[in-house]
Each structure stands twice: as structure tokens, then as C-alpha cells.
Design an enzyme around this catalytic site. Structure first.
Site, PDB file in Angstrom:
ATOM      1  CD1 TRP A  40      29.660  45.324  37.207  1.00 28.39           C
ATOM      2  CD2 TRP A  40      30.726  45.180  35.256  1.00 28.39           C
ATOM      3  NE1 TRP A  40      28.733  45.402  36.202  1.00 28.39           N
ATOM      4  CE2 TRP A  40      29.361  45.306  34.996  1.00 28.39           C
ATOM      5  CE3 TRP A  40      31.609  45.068  34.170  1.00 28.39           C
ATOM      6  CZ2 TRP A  40      28.832  45.336  33.713  1.00 28.39           C
ATOM      7  CZ3 TRP A  40      31.100  45.091  32.894  1.00 28.39           C
ATOM      8  CH2 TRP A  40      29.720  45.229  32.668  1.00 28.39           C
TER       9      TRP A  40
ATOM     10  CB  THR B  53      36.291  64.812  22.539  1.00 23.27           C
ATOM     11  OG1 THR B  53      35.565  64.143  21.516  1.00 23.27           O
ATOM     12  CG2 THR B  53      35.356  65.730  23.286  1.00 23.27           C
TER      13      THR B  53
ATOM     14  CE  LYS C  67      28.950  41.595  33.382  1.00 24.47           C
ATOM     15  NZ  LYS C  67      27.703  41.821  32.719  1.00 24.47           N
TER      16      LYS C  67
ATOM     17  CD  GLU D 186      32.370  65.168  25.386  1.00 28.36           C
ATOM     18  OE1 GLU D 186      33.328  65.346  26.166  1.00 28.36           O
ATOM     19  OE2 GLU D 186      32.342  64.229  24.585  1.00 28.36           O
TER      20      GLU D 186
END
Ligand code: ADP
Length: 547
Positions: free
Chosen positions: A445, A188, A440, A334
């Protein structure tokens, strides 16, 4: 208590790539592999011809001393040669290690040495990229050049076609394999620290390939012509090469020609039904198709987009203007990579349908998913509450290759994905952010993904990436980097006006930065790391909207 009763089935039948190889010969000898040589010129091979070359290649690998468990690197685009390597290497019990050709020198050097690659197969067009690294790769005994181009100064260079000729005809006697044996390796990009190797097994690839045939997912079937635009060095090209082989579908490989014009030409001439690639390439293609209405892309009834959030407007515009149907998938290296797919039930007179299409979708069969909050508690599936996605299943990584330092990614049988999402009552996942990208503001959020999608639904906006800017009062506030279409005179006020009914007022970006292009990662995603660095170094300046 009575003892459990064992089933009496052939449970030891191994799920290996040998089955796919045998099945291609038995069930789809005439299926085609179309590989672009130059724009406008293609090579074609049937599965039968491909298998004959795979046998030769297997023999050639053995003659070069490649044994079971050895890693063999590929440095290549999407071509027939690469496909041959996809099968020959794992089928002799060795490990196909696809190297991302777009990585920086340091990362590539690290990856090849960490993996311990014994050989590297390289496209002639990529020789100049690999050449400067060769002296830093002591473990690589030979470089095998594919194509007739110059081998440059690569040490111990061999020629692919010559190797295949020397290997001679006839069936190769493949070793029996254990389904848990490693088949392929892909690193990755590594958002923190060094890149991490994901080591796929024959079993995981076999099951994931079967997953690509599920009709509520990618839905590969024998009648399909599959255009794999997503690079074969990126998470096994989303399983498309294996899936197409298993289904007996035709496979179209565009080589390195990924610009919209070349792709549109290929689609118009080869008529693929299914295509996989990231949103940036789909967006380029849409702009090209809008500007060239004579180009017919309508064969694409099962296009799949993923790798980052797919804007709803992109899917709707493609469908309305070009009769191309684009569906969204989510996953990561993954997860092999496809883990969820959004193909909601078709509904009339219900705009909830498009909201579902804009979500990342439901987990595929055999993939289990949960949301976990900061304290490790499970978050309910109510469509509102958010948490980090954790997944498990037979094609999800259990750990990284030769890496003890990333234990925190694995949570007692679950993979921590680093993606933040809400899941609704029907199991439709909606990603709101990557954990490291969340904004934030005043303790609440803001979803950068949602904000970007809304900005990109403005007709003049081509690309948008939202990052957090430190703010004394609110801790963080959104800064929106925007690329507008050539010649557009869009202002910050226009975009704010567009957003006003679409997002909460306190989500409206405080600043906009107009740029020529959003920097991209090696796999074509917006590179927010670069944007954040520019911001902290003072080279990225936003403009405050004038109201
Ligand atoms: P990299 O970390 O280099 O991007 P991957 O290709 O493995 O490597 O990327 C996986 C990540 O891409 C996911 O964790 C997720 O953040 C993002 N991603 C993939 N598909 C989607 C999607 N449909 N919507 C939103 N994000 C996505």
C-alpha cells in the site's frame, strides 16, 4: 444469583433539543448570534431575541400544517434564519432536513423526493438554483423565501418575515418529545449509488453537542465566539450551532461569503476564538494572511479543521506565522460528525507532538473504534498495521433512512467507515486512505493521504491530490496532481527532491500533472472521482519527472 439492582436516578429525563432551548433562555439570554448580511454588514441577535423568533416560527410551521415526523427542507447558507429553523423544526417534533445547495439537480431532486419534504425554506440568493427543480418536487406544498430578494417562479412562495409577523408573539407550547424521535436529516454525498440519509435523533444530537464541549475535543465554552464556516447543510455544521447554544457561546455565521478576503475581514472584526472548516478554506485563508500581514487572525486559538486530512505544514505555518492554532478532527455525516479529535498533551523538545497533531486523534468519550482487516479480523493498535475503521456509539448511525440496500455498511452494531487507518498504542488514529482511494503498488500500500501531505509541505505547492494510475508491472503507481502558487516555476524534479527524504523511494510519484485547480466535491474536498474519470478518459496526462 442475586438480581441486578436498578439505579434510582431520573433515567427517563429526555435528552431533547428542548433542554438546549430552555438553557439558552435560562443561562445565556445575552449570548450573541452574529449573522453576515453582506461582507462588512452583520445582523446581531441575543439568545433571548432568537428564542422569541423561534417561538413565532414554531407557530408558523404548525399553521402551515407541519406535524410531528414531517420533514422540512432548508436550502440555505449559514444565517440566523437557518439557525432559527435548526431549533423550531425539531422542537415541534418535525425533522430538519438540510439540503446541500452545491449538489447537482438530479441528486437534489432525488433527495427531496426520497426524504418526502413537505416545505422548503430557501435563501433568496439561492432561489435561481432551486427554481428549475420545483416542478420535479410534487410533495413540496410551499417554498418559504428568506430575505427580500425575488421569489422567481417558485410555486406557492411565502415570505419568511411575513410568516413570523403573522404568527404573533408569545411563548409556543411545544409538545413533549421522546429523545429517540428524529430531529434532523442529512444526506451524504453518496460516493456510490444514491445519496444516503442519516437521520439524527434528539438524543444523538444532544449527546454529540455535549461532546463538542469536551476540552480535549472542540472544547466549546461560554467564553468562546464560534465561527461556523462549515456549511449548516453539511452534517449539522459539525454540531457547532447546537454546541454554541448549549455552552452559551456566541455564534458567528458567515452566510455565503466564504472567500478568504471576506472571512479574514470577519475574523478581524468579530474576533472569533473558534472556527470550523475544511483544509482547503484554511489553506486559502493562510495564503491570504501571508499576503496581508496587517490582517490579525490571532483571536483563533481553537480553530478546528477536518473533512479531509489536515496537512501538518498548514497547522505549523498558521501557528508560527499568525498565532492561529488549528486542531484536527475526523468524522463523517454518519458520525454526527465528530468522532475523533487530536489535542495531544503539550510537550516541549519533542517533535512527536506535531506528529500527533497531524493525526486524526483519539476517539471522543462515548465513541468506540476498532480496525478490521479484509477477512473481518481485528487489527492491533500498534501504530503500523492498517485496517478499516469501524465505530460505534450513541451518535453514530445505525442504518440509513428508508434504505435497505446498504446493510454492508453496518457490521453487527458497528459502522463501517470506509476509511483505512493505523491506530497507535495510545489510541491516536492516523488515516492513511479512504478504502476506494488506496494505491496498491507491487502488492504494497501507498498512502495517498501521506503522500499528498508531504507534497503540500513544499512551500510552492498549494494543492495536491494523488490517485492510482494502472501500471502493467506494479498494478498501480501514484500519479500526483499538483497546483502551485501563482508565479512559481516549480518543476517535477523540485518536488521529487523535496520528497526524497520524506517518503520511501518506491512511493515517489511516477507522474505529475500540473493544473490550475484540483476539482472539489460539493463539500469542498478534492474530488478524486473526477480525476480518475479524466485519467481513464485520457484527458488527464501526467508528466514523468526528469531526474
Ligand atoms: P463525503 O463522503 O461526502 O465526503 P462526509 O462529509 O461524511 O461525506 O465525509 C466523511 C469522510 O471524510 C470520512 O469518511 C473521511 O474519509 C474524510 N475525513 C473527514 N475528516 C478527515 C480527516 N481529519 N482526515 C482524513 N479524512 C477525513
Amino acid at each position: 444469583m442475586s438480581a441486578s439492582l436498578r439505579g434510582l436516578m431520573q433515567d427517563d429525563f429526555p435528552l431533547t433539543l428542548h433542554h438546549i432551548r430552555r438553557r439558552m433562555r435560562a443561562c445565556s439570554p445575552d449570548a450573541q448570534v452574529v449573522s453576515v448580511v453582506e461582507p462588512g454588514t452583520v445582523e446581531r441577535a441575543s439568545h433571548a431575541q432568537l428564542l422569541e423568533r423561534i417561538d413565532r416560527l414554531a407557530r408558523a410551521l404548525r399553521s402551515l400544517g407541519v406535524e410531528q415526523g414531517d420533514r422540512v427542507g432548508t436550502f440555505a447558507w449559514n444565517t440566523q434564519h437557518h439557525l432559527e429553523l435548526y431549533f423550531a423544526i425539531p422542537c415541534i417534533g418535525s425533522v430538519l432536513h438540510t439540503l446541500n445547495v452545491r449538489l447537482f439537480e438530479d441528486q437534489l431532486t432525488y433527495i427531496v423526493n426520497h426524504a418526502g419534504d413537505k416545505l422548503i425554506f430557501v435563501d433568496d440568493s439561492l432561489v435561481p438554483t432551486l427554481e428549475p427543480l420545483a416542478r420535479k418536487l410534487p410533495g413540496v406544498s410551499h417554498y418559504i423565501v428568506m430575505g427580500d430578494g425575488d421569489a422567481g417562479d417558485l410555486p406557492n412562495a411565502l415570505r419568511y418575515e411575513q410568516l413570523l409577523r403573522d404568527a404573533g408573539p408569545g411563548e409556543f407550547e411545544y409538545p413533549e418529545l421522546d429523545e429517540r424521535q428524529a430531529a434532523a436529516l442529512c444526506y451524504t454525498s453518496g460516493t456510490t449509488g444514491n445519496p444516503k440519509g442519516v437521520l439524527y435523533s434528539h438524543r444523538s444530537i444532544s449527546l454529540h453537542s455535549t461532546g463538542t464541549l469536551i476540552s480535549d475535543g472542540l472544547g466549546l465554552s461560554r467564553g468562546d465566539r464560534v465561527l461556523a464556516v462549515v456549511p449548516m447543510f453539511h452534517a449539522n455544521a459539525w454540531g457547532l450551532p447546537h454546541g454554541a447554544a448549549l455552552a452559551g457561546a456566541d455564534l458567528i455565521l458567515p452566510n455565503r461569503f466564504l472567500a478568504a478576503e471576506a472571512l479574514a475581514g470577519l475574523i478581524a472584526s468579530e474576533r472569533p476564538t473558534l472556527m470550523g472548516c475544511v483544509p482547503t478554506i484554511f489553506a486559502d485563508l493562510l495564503r491570504y494572511a501571508d499576503a496581508h500581514p496587517e490582517v490579525d487572525l490571532s483571536s483563533l486559538t481553537k480553530a478546528t479543521c477536518g473533512g479531509s486530512a489536515v496537512p501538518k505544514a498548514l497547522m505549523q505555518d498558521f501557528e508560527a506565522r499568525h498565532r492561529v492554532r488549528v486542531f484536527q478532527a475526523w468524522g463523517m455525516t454518519e458520525t454526527s460528525p465528530v468522532a475523533t479529535f487530536s489535542r495531544p498533551r503539550e510537550r516541549k523538545h519533542d517533535d512527536g507532538y506535531w506528529d500527533d497533531r497531524a493525526k486524526q486523534g483519539q476517539p471522543l468519550p462515548w465513541v468506540e473504534l476498532r480496525l478490521v482487516d479484509d477477512a473481518g479480523a481485528e487489527v492491533p493498535w500498534d501504530g503500523e498495521s492498517t485496517g478499516e475503521i469501524e465505530v460505534r456509539g450513541p451518535w453514530i448511525a445505525a442504518r440509513y433512512f428508508k434504505d435497505e440496500s446498504s446493510e454492508e455498511k453496518f457490521d453487527a452494531g458497528w459502522l463501517r467507515t470506509g476509511d483505512i487507518a493505523a491506530v497507535d498504542e495510545r489510541g491516536f488514529v492516523q488515516i492513511t486512505d479512504r478504502a476506494k482511494d488506496v494505491i496498491k503498488s507491487g502488492g504494497e500500500w501507498i498512502s495517498s493521504v501521506e503522500l499528498e501531505n508531504e507534497v503540500m509541505s513544499h512551500p510552492d505547492v498549494i494543492e495536491a491530490a494523488v490517485i492510482a494510475k494502472p501500471d502493467e508491472r506494479w498494478a498501480e503507481r501514484p500519479l500526483c496532481c499538483v497546483v502551485v502558487r501563482d508565479g512559481a516555476s516549480t518543476t517535477t524534479a523540485d518536488i521529487i527532491e523535496h520528497l526524497r527524504d520524506r517518503v520511501a523511494k518506491w512511493w515517489l510519484p511516477d507522474e505529475f500533472a500540473f493544473m490550475a485547480e484540483i476539482p472539489k466535491t460539493s463539500v469542498g474536498k478534492f474530488d478524486k472521482k473526477v480525476l480518475r474519470t479524466s485519467l481513464s478518459e485520457g484527458t488527464l496526462e501526467g508528466r514523468t519527472p526528469v531526474s
